[in-house]
Motif scaffolding. Structure first.
Motif, PDB file in Angstrom:
ATOM      1  N   GLU A  35       0.719  -1.358  -0.151  1.00  0.00           N
ATOM      2  CA  GLU A  35       0.053  -0.084  -0.106  1.00  0.00           C
ATOM      3  C   GLU A  35       0.876   1.266   0.000  1.00  0.00           C
ATOM      4  O   GLU A  35       0.241   2.355  -0.135  1.00  0.00           O
ATOM      5  CB  GLU A  35      -1.141  -0.011   1.320  1.00  0.00           C
ATOM      6  CG  GLU A  35      -1.820  -1.005   1.213  1.00  0.00           C
ATOM      7  CD  GLU A  35      -3.033  -1.005   2.260  1.00  0.00           C
ATOM      8  OE1 GLU A  35      -2.853  -0.177   3.279  1.00  0.00           O
ATOM      9  OE2 GLU A  35      -3.608  -1.847   2.514  1.00  0.00           O
ATOM     10  N   GLU A  36       2.154   1.240   0.446  1.00  0.00           N
ATOM     11  CA  GLU A  36       2.886   2.364   0.243  1.00  0.00           C
ATOM     12  C   GLU A  36       3.458   2.692  -0.971  1.00  0.00           C
ATOM     13  O   GLU A  36       3.526   1.809  -2.096  1.00  0.00           O
ATOM     14  CB  GLU A  36       4.306   2.019   1.100  1.00  0.00           C
ATOM     15  CG  GLU A  36       4.010   1.878   2.665  1.00  0.00           C
ATOM     16  CD  GLU A  36       3.497   0.258   2.929  1.00  0.00           C
ATOM     17  OE1 GLU A  36       3.119   0.049   4.109  1.00  0.00           O
ATOM     18  OE2 GLU A  36       3.514  -0.465   2.152  1.00  0.00           O
ATOM     19  N   VAL A  37       3.592   4.038  -1.293  1.00  0.00           N
ATOM     20  CA  VAL A  37       4.239   4.460  -2.486  1.00  0.00           C
ATOM     21  C   VAL A  37       5.844   4.096  -2.131  1.00  0.00           C
ATOM     22  O   VAL A  37       6.313   4.105  -1.167  1.00  0.00           O
ATOM     23  CB  VAL A  37       4.412   6.090  -2.462  1.00  0.00           C
ATOM     24  CG1 VAL A  37       5.269   6.534  -3.659  1.00  0.00           C
ATOM     25  CG2 VAL A  37       2.746   6.521  -2.579  1.00  0.00           C
ATOM     26  N   GLU A  38       6.402   3.930  -3.247  1.00  0.00           N
ATOM     27  CA  GLU A  38       7.984   3.252  -3.218  1.00  0.00           C
ATOM     28  C   GLU A  38       8.602   4.167  -4.172  1.00  0.00           C
ATOM     29  O   GLU A  38       8.395   4.134  -5.511  1.00  0.00           O
ATOM     30  CB  GLU A  38       8.067   1.869  -3.621  1.00  0.00           C
ATOM     31  CG  GLU A  38       9.543   1.296  -3.431  1.00  0.00           C
ATOM     32  CD  GLU A  38       9.513  -0.139  -3.296  1.00  0.00           C
ATOM     33  OE1 GLU A  38      10.611  -0.707  -3.313  1.00  0.00           O
ATOM     34  OE2 GLU A  38       8.486  -0.750  -3.095  1.00  0.00           O
ATOM     35  N   MET A  39       9.666   4.820  -3.570  1.00  0.00           N
ATOM     36  CA  MET A  39      10.473   5.690  -4.246  1.00  0.00           C
ATOM     37  C   MET A  39      12.132   4.954  -4.488  1.00  0.00           C
ATOM     38  O   MET A  39      12.723   4.922  -3.454  1.00  0.00           O
ATOM     39  CB  MET A  39      10.740   7.054  -4.029  1.00  0.00           C
ATOM     40  CG  MET A  39      11.441   8.088  -4.621  1.00  0.00           C
ATOM     41  SD  MET A  39      11.465   9.828  -4.132  1.00  0.00           S
ATOM     42  CE  MET A  39       9.765  10.202  -4.329  1.00  0.00           C
ATOM     43  N   VAL A  40      12.546   4.549  -5.760  1.00  0.00           N
ATOM     44  CA  VAL A  40      13.669   3.756  -5.549  1.00  0.00           C
ATOM     45  C   VAL A  40      14.838   4.687  -6.356  1.00  0.00           C
ATOM     46  O   VAL A  40      14.538   4.967  -7.438  1.00  0.00           O
ATOM     47  CB  VAL A  40      13.393   2.460  -6.485  1.00  0.00           C
ATOM     48  CG1 VAL A  40      14.900   1.640  -6.568  1.00  0.00           C
ATOM     49  CG2 VAL A  40      12.467   1.676  -5.994  1.00  0.00           C
ATOM     50  N   VAL A  41      15.739   5.070  -5.488  1.00  0.00           N
ATOM     51  CA  VAL A  41      16.982   5.696  -6.050  1.00  0.00           C
ATOM     52  C   VAL A  41      18.115   4.837  -6.380  1.00  0.00           C
ATOM     53  O   VAL A  41      18.501   3.924  -5.496  1.00  0.00           O
ATOM     54  CB  VAL A  41      17.286   6.619  -5.187  1.00  0.00           C
ATOM     55  CG1 VAL A  41      18.343   7.616  -5.671  1.00  0.00           C
ATOM     56  CG2 VAL A  41      16.449   7.735  -4.442  1.00  0.00           C
ATOM     57  N   VAL A  42      18.604   4.743  -7.530  1.00  0.00           N
ATOM     58  CA  VAL A  42      19.839   3.909  -7.974  1.00  0.00           C
ATOM     59  C   VAL A  42      21.105   4.414  -7.474  1.00  0.00           C
ATOM     60  O   VAL A  42      21.471   5.698  -8.098  1.00  0.00           O
ATOM     61  CB  VAL A  42      19.918   3.725  -9.544  1.00  0.00           C
ATOM     62  CG1 VAL A  42      20.847   2.536  -9.933  1.00  0.00           C
ATOM     63  CG2 VAL A  42      18.390   3.286  -9.970  1.00  0.00           C
ATOM     64  N   ARG A  43      21.572   4.130  -6.648  1.00  0.00           N
ATOM     65  CA  ARG A  43      22.985   4.318  -6.053  1.00  0.00           C
ATOM     66  C   ARG A  43      24.130   3.469  -6.743  1.00  0.00           C
ATOM     67  O   ARG A  43      25.204   4.234  -6.891  1.00  0.00           O
ATOM     68  CB  ARG A  43      23.071   4.171  -4.662  1.00  0.00           C
ATOM     69  CG  ARG A  43      21.828   4.924  -3.810  1.00  0.00           C
ATOM     70  CD  ARG A  43      22.108   6.338  -3.737  1.00  0.00           C
ATOM     71  NE  ARG A  43      21.235   6.935  -2.796  1.00  0.00           N
ATOM     72  CZ  ARG A  43      21.228   8.324  -2.926  1.00  0.00           C
ATOM     73  NH1 ARG A  43      21.784   8.952  -3.496  1.00  0.00           N
ATOM     74  NH2 ARG A  43      20.306   9.045  -1.861  1.00  0.00           N
ATOM     75  N   GLY A  44      23.768   2.364  -7.269  1.00  0.00           N
ATOM     76  CA  GLY A  44      25.077   1.580  -7.819  1.00  0.00           C
ATOM     77  C   GLY A  44      24.892   1.964  -9.269  1.00  0.00           C
ATOM     78  O   GLY A  44      24.163   2.980  -9.856  1.00  0.00           O
ATOM     79  N   LYS A  45      25.408   1.075 -10.210  1.00  0.00           N
ATOM     80  CA  LYS A  45      25.672   1.390 -11.389  1.00  0.00           C
ATOM     81  C   LYS A  45      24.419   0.978 -12.424  1.00  0.00           C
ATOM     82  O   LYS A  45      23.835   1.825 -13.339  1.00  0.00           O
ATOM     83  CB  LYS A  45      26.955   0.311 -12.061  1.00  0.00           C
ATOM     84  CG  LYS A  45      28.182   1.014 -11.505  1.00  0.00           C
ATOM     85  CD  LYS A  45      29.221   0.169 -12.384  1.00  0.00           C
ATOM     86  CE  LYS A  45      30.710   0.619 -11.968  1.00  0.00           C
ATOM     87  NZ  LYS A  45      31.773  -0.230 -12.654  1.00  0.00           N
ATOM     88  N   ASN A  46      23.644   0.084 -12.033  1.00  0.00           N
ATOM     89  CA  ASN A  46      22.406  -0.428 -12.762  1.00  0.00           C
ATOM     90  C   ASN A  46      21.676  -0.958 -11.788  1.00  0.00           C
ATOM     91  O   ASN A  46      21.681  -1.361 -10.593  1.00  0.00           O
ATOM     92  CB  ASN A  46      23.011  -1.570 -13.766  1.00  0.00           C
ATOM     93  CG  ASN A  46      23.731  -1.120 -14.668  1.00  0.00           C
ATOM     94  OD1 ASN A  46      23.590  -0.071 -15.618  1.00  0.00           O
ATOM     95  ND2 ASN A  46      25.159  -1.740 -14.426  1.00  0.00           N
TER      96      ASN A  46
END
Length: 292
Positions: A35-46
């Motif tokens: 039910e949560e919004v999920e904001m994914v930030v790519v810290r690695g290469k891919n």
């Protein structure tokens, strides 16, 4: 090793609306929704993230915002991530969409990719870094600071969002909690009876709504038809049987609700780009470990 939970719960701590998660390198997680919004930030290469049938192949600095209810998974080849989870009704203080909160709700009403170039130009990382830092250090008043920085991030996202002339398809006030009650009730029924020959009439009777209403609202909320969702869930469950049992592919297909092996093979290839036999041969020698 247990199977992953398709409906994932228990993210938030003591009702606090925000959670920051830092993953390890080579992060994998099976298909799930919440039910949560999920904001994914790519810290690695891919990163490789599948949302329903769409594969997002992301690069360092990209941000993917996944709306509540979307089925998604993190695939092998995903490097280190920072994940921001938040509950909109806890942020706004209400389950009801009002004139004041509609703009924020609409911002997270679809899964959206923000490329690293836009993130860099608008300095989005500074807001996320501050949230992450407050969550890690947990100094006095850190929760108030996190909420303040979160509102700063929301305002910034609203101001860089491309203006749109589209209006809401519905003129009535809509309760997100009621929508999720509807979704959870149907999905729990499907997940409990997925091995059976489920008919739409049975689902409608269980929900106590008309077939038309069930089909229309399910497609509106999930972006796929009810049967597409059911068959996708069956395929996901069968993947684990292929990996961790010695049963024949015919037995696995029947046990997971498919009337014949041809339809099972066809749908399996649709979601995995390979046949069940190829999937088993490829992954049995190097089974992916799902982390959570």
């Amino acid at each position: 090793m247990g199977e992953p939970t398709f409906l994932e719960t228990g993210h938030m701590t003591e009702g606090f609306p925000i959670r920051v998660i830092h993953t390890s390198r080579q992060f994998n997680f099976a298909s799930h929704w919440h039910e949560e919004v999920e904001m994914v930030v790519v810290r690695g290469k891919n990163a490789k993230i599948r949302v329903y049938n769409r594969l997002y192949e992301l690069e360092q600095g990209d941000i993917l915002i996944i709306k509540p209810g979307d089925v998604h998974s993190f695939l092998p080849g995903t490097d280190q991530l920072t994940i921001l989870l938040f509950r909109l009704e806890l942020i706004t203080g209400s389950f009801i969409v009002t004139e004041d909160t509609k703009e924020m709700i609409d911002l997270f009403n679809e899964t959206t990719l923000i490329p690293s170039t836009i993130c860099c130009e608008n300095n989005l990382s500074s807001y996320l870094d501050t949230l992450s830092d407050e969550s890690t250090k947990q100094q006095a008043g850190y929760r108030w600071s996190m909420i303040a920085r979160f509102y700063d991030l929301i305002v910034h996202l609203l101001r860089i969002k491309t203006p749109t002339s589209q209006t809401s398809n519905s003129g009535r006030v809509c309760s997100p909690s009621k929508k999720f009650e509807f979704i959870e009730s149907i999905c729990e029924y499907l997940e409990e009876h997925y091995a059976e020959n489920i008919k739409l009439d049975q689902v409608a009777e269980h929900i106590k709504f008309s077939k038309f209403y069930v089909c229309t609202l399910f497609k509106e909320l999930k972006g796929v038809t009810l049967m597409e969702y059911l068959n996708h869930f069956r395929i996901i469950k069968s993947e684990w049987a292929l990996l961790f049992s010695e049963d024949s592919i015919l037995d696995i297909s029947i046990r997971h609700g498919f009337n014949n092996i041809n339809s099972y093979n066809r749908l399996f290839k649709k979601y995995n780009n390979c046949t069940p036999t190829e999937f088993r041969k490829k992954h049995r020698t190097k089974i992916t470990t799902y982390e959570g």
